[in-house]
Design a protein around this motif. Structure first.
Motif, mmCIF file in Angstrom:
data_model
loop_
_atom_site.group_PDB
_atom_site.id
_atom_site.type_symbol
_atom_site.label_atom_id
_atom_site.label_comp_id
_atom_site.label_asym_id
_atom_site.label_seq_id
_atom_site.Cartn_x
_atom_site.Cartn_y
_atom_site.Cartn_z
ATOM 1 N N ARG A 131 3.209 8.250 3.867
ATOM 2 C CA ARG A 131 2.044 7.426 3.560
ATOM 3 C C ARG A 131 2.476 5.981 3.281
ATOM 4 N N GLU A 132 3.637 5.865 2.657
ATOM 5 C CA GLU A 132 4.155 4.533 2.322
ATOM 6 C C GLU A 132 4.350 3.680 3.581
ATOM 7 N N THR A 133 4.795 4.328 4.669
ATOM 8 C CA THR A 133 4.961 3.590 5.926
ATOM 9 C C THR A 133 3.609 3.089 6.438
ATOM 10 N N LEU A 135 1.061 2.353 4.607
ATOM 11 C CA LEU A 135 0.664 1.219 3.763
ATOM 12 C C LEU A 135 1.412 -0.043 4.166
ATOM 13 N N GLU A 136 2.655 0.142 4.610
ATOM 14 C CA GLU A 136 3.434 -1.004 5.083
ATOM 15 C C GLU A 136 2.765 -1.643 6.304
ATOM 16 N N GLU B 31 2.132 6.396 -6.858
ATOM 17 C CA GLU B 31 3.029 5.890 -5.828
ATOM 18 C C GLU B 31 4.410 5.598 -6.412
ATOM 19 N N ARG B 36 9.780 6.253 -2.383
ATOM 20 C CA ARG B 36 10.070 4.850 -2.109
ATOM 21 C C ARG B 36 10.448 4.097 -3.381
ATOM 22 N N TYR B 37 9.698 4.330 -4.460
ATOM 23 C CA TYR B 37 9.953 3.567 -5.698
ATOM 24 C C TYR B 37 10.650 4.404 -6.753
#
Lengths: 404, 143
Positions: A131-133, A135-136, B31, B36-37
């Motif tokens: 999901r982070e990708t 959002l990127e 998140e 990622r974080y």
């Protein structure tokens, strides 16, 4: 058997948003369920009556942080319906791209949370990593991770340049493989099958009776999708299909969401490839005539409906929002009955509820006491209002009995 | 008191609550926990009860319905605790400032209850996860 009430919420570790469930249980089985909301009411409809037509999209995208393109989209469609203007082709396709990016990230979010709810945190971490990708990509294309502020009545605010289009295409094609991997892993996992299959079944008839929307209805075999049923300008020329599953349990709802991600990826690819060179991105609406307009758009959770009424001034005279969770919430009455307490948290999450979207009414009296409005109270309020209007207009009350 | 101060130097446990937010900051808080974080590598951990928490992460402007619950949660948190106001709404009620159902920004509501409350403000709509991590770290430095 003795009935016990188990409270869930409002600030419960499993719930992201504040809401209060009352579970009436007999032993381990849930026999009845009650939902109390109101912790998220912000009076958005009233606030929007004090903002100009161009300012309202900023407000309605803050109705909900996850459907933050669906609400402005539905609002813009409503204003365009009222004005009766055509949107330039480039703007339509840019809208498709942003909306579908949002759908992917929202569905991945749900998959992750569902994994978290069944205590399978690997799924959560895995889904959210991808999901982070997404959002990127959103950040690169629109300038923010959420709350994109891309839409305005008549078109979009910002154009994509060549570099952004190439980047978006490249990254979204890359994403297909990991999401396929995730989907296959989830659909093959015996633990997930055991936990999700046959749980919280919503039959096709119940889905129609409760007017369930979005993946909740499509998981029960009802192929309702506003993008398809009432073809929107951008979606008309692109090739895609509505995903429908028949079983109606939590697993089918998950399958619908996972498979929809691929449809969205395909839509984004098609839209970015067929983006016409140059041209206007805005129909330039100068004046909003008196009248009313409706906008319907398929948010990740179901159909969002916006109604606006204009008196010819620069602000909406009335703005009404109906979010999909409003329809999906009562399906708990059908799907939660007879299930165990352990499964209820999952079933209530299976519709992907968004209480921020849903909360349109709150009654708080001067002494800060809360009040819960039941059906009878709402009916009474409505009847009283009609009576007072009649009194004002000097009309005689009707012959039939208006008492409840 | 010294023991408590010492405890802030180590792993921080946080409790997250949302008081009339738009859900976006809540998602961004989650998140932070994802690969990622991954704030758990700093020892920041989301806990299920305010009684276990060192810090409260509050998202959103406070409305009349949520206010008594917010104060209840604040009373249950062991003191000294750090309150982190997330996003524009937490800092100043943001775009919802003029609404009839909002009783005021977070600091105003909490200062009525406890004048010495320590609040860190992280503005943004929503703040970026990097900003959130920095904000929490700065807040801990201040204590």
């Amino acid at each position: 058997m003795k009935q016990t009430i188990i409270p869930l919420g409002p600030y419960h570790p499993l719930l992201e948003e504040p809401e209060h469930f009352k579970l009436y249980v007999e032993g381990e089985r849930v026999v009845e369920l009650d939902v109390e909301i109101g912790y998220n009411h912000r009076g958005i409809e009233k606030l929007s009556e004090g903002k100009t037509w161009d300012q309202v999209p900023y407000l309605v995208e803050r109705i909900c942080g996850i459907c933050s393109t669906s609400h402005p989209m539905a609002y813009c469609l409503a204003v365009e319906d009222l004005v009766g203007c055509d949107i330039p082709k480039r703007a339509q396709l840019i809208r498709v791209v942003v909306c579908e990016l949002e759908r992917i990230h929202s569905h991945l979010l749900w998959v992750g949370l569902a994994g978290h709810f069944i205590g399978y945190n690997t799924v959560w971490m895995w889904a959210w990593k991808y999901r982070e990708t997404i959002l990127e990509i959103c950040e690169k294309l629109t300038g923010n991770r959420n709350h994109y502020a891309m839409f305005k009545p008549g078109g979009v605010r910002r154009d994509f340049n060549k570099e952004q289009i190439d980047y978006g295409l490249e990254r979204i094609v890359e994403m297909e493989k990991p999401i396929r991997l995730l989907t296959d892993a989830i659909l093959d996992d015996p633990v997930i099958h055991k936990r999700l299959k046959g749980i919280g079944v919503l039959t096709k008839k119940e889905a129609v009776d409760y007017s369930a929307l979005g993946p909740t209805s499509r998981g029960s075999g009802v192929p309702w999708d506003v993008r398809y049923d009432e073809p929107l300008d951008g979606f008309k020329d692109l090739k895609w299909k509505v995903i429908v599953q028949k079983d109606g349990d939590v697993f089918s709802k998950g399958v619908v969401r996972l498979l929809e991600c691929f449809e969205s990826i395909s839509l984004i690819k098609q839209a970015l490839v067929s983006l016409p060179e140059g041209g206007a991105i805005d129909a330039d609406i100068r004046e909003v005539p008196p009248g009313e307009g409706c906008g319907r758009y398929e948010a990740p959770r179901g159909e969002v409906f916006h109604y606006v009424r204009s008196d010819g001034s620069n602000m909406p005279y009335r703005h009404k929002v109906r979010a999909p969770t409003f329809n999906n919430l009562p399906t708990f009455k059908a799907s939660c009955k007879g299930e165990t307490i352990a499964d209820v948290a999952l079933i209530t999450a299976s519709i992907d509820p968004c209480y921020c979207c849903t909360e349109r009414v709150a009654v708080v009296d001067k002494n800060n006491n809360e009040k819960i409005l039941r059906e009878k109270d709402l009916l009474k309020l409505s009847v009283d209002k009609t009576k007072s209007i009649m009194k004002k207009l000097g009309k005689t009350p009707p012959l039939y009995n208006m008492e409840i | 008191m010294d023991i408590l101060k010492k405890s802030f130097k180590k792993s921080i446990w946080v409790f997250h609550l949302s008081t009339a937010a738009c859900n976006n900051c809540d998602i961004e808080v989650l998140e932070l926990l994802t690969p990622r974080y991954d704030v758990e590598r700093f020892g920041i951990k989301l806990v299920g009860s305010p009684r276990h928490a060192d810090a409260l992460l509050v998202c959103g402007s406070v409305n009349a319905h949520a206010k008594p619950r917010l104060l209840e949660v604040y009373r249950q948190t062991p003191k000294p605790c750090l309150v982190v106001a997330f996003g524009s709404c937490g800092c100043s009620s943001g775009i919802f400032r003029d609404s009839y159902s909002i009783v005021g920004p977070l600091d105003k509501v909490l200062k009525e209850e406890d004048p010495d409350v320590k609040i860190v403000y992280i503005p943004g709509c929503p703040p970026k996860p990097e900003a959130m991590i920095e904000g929490i770290v700065m807040g801990l430095g201040a204590i």
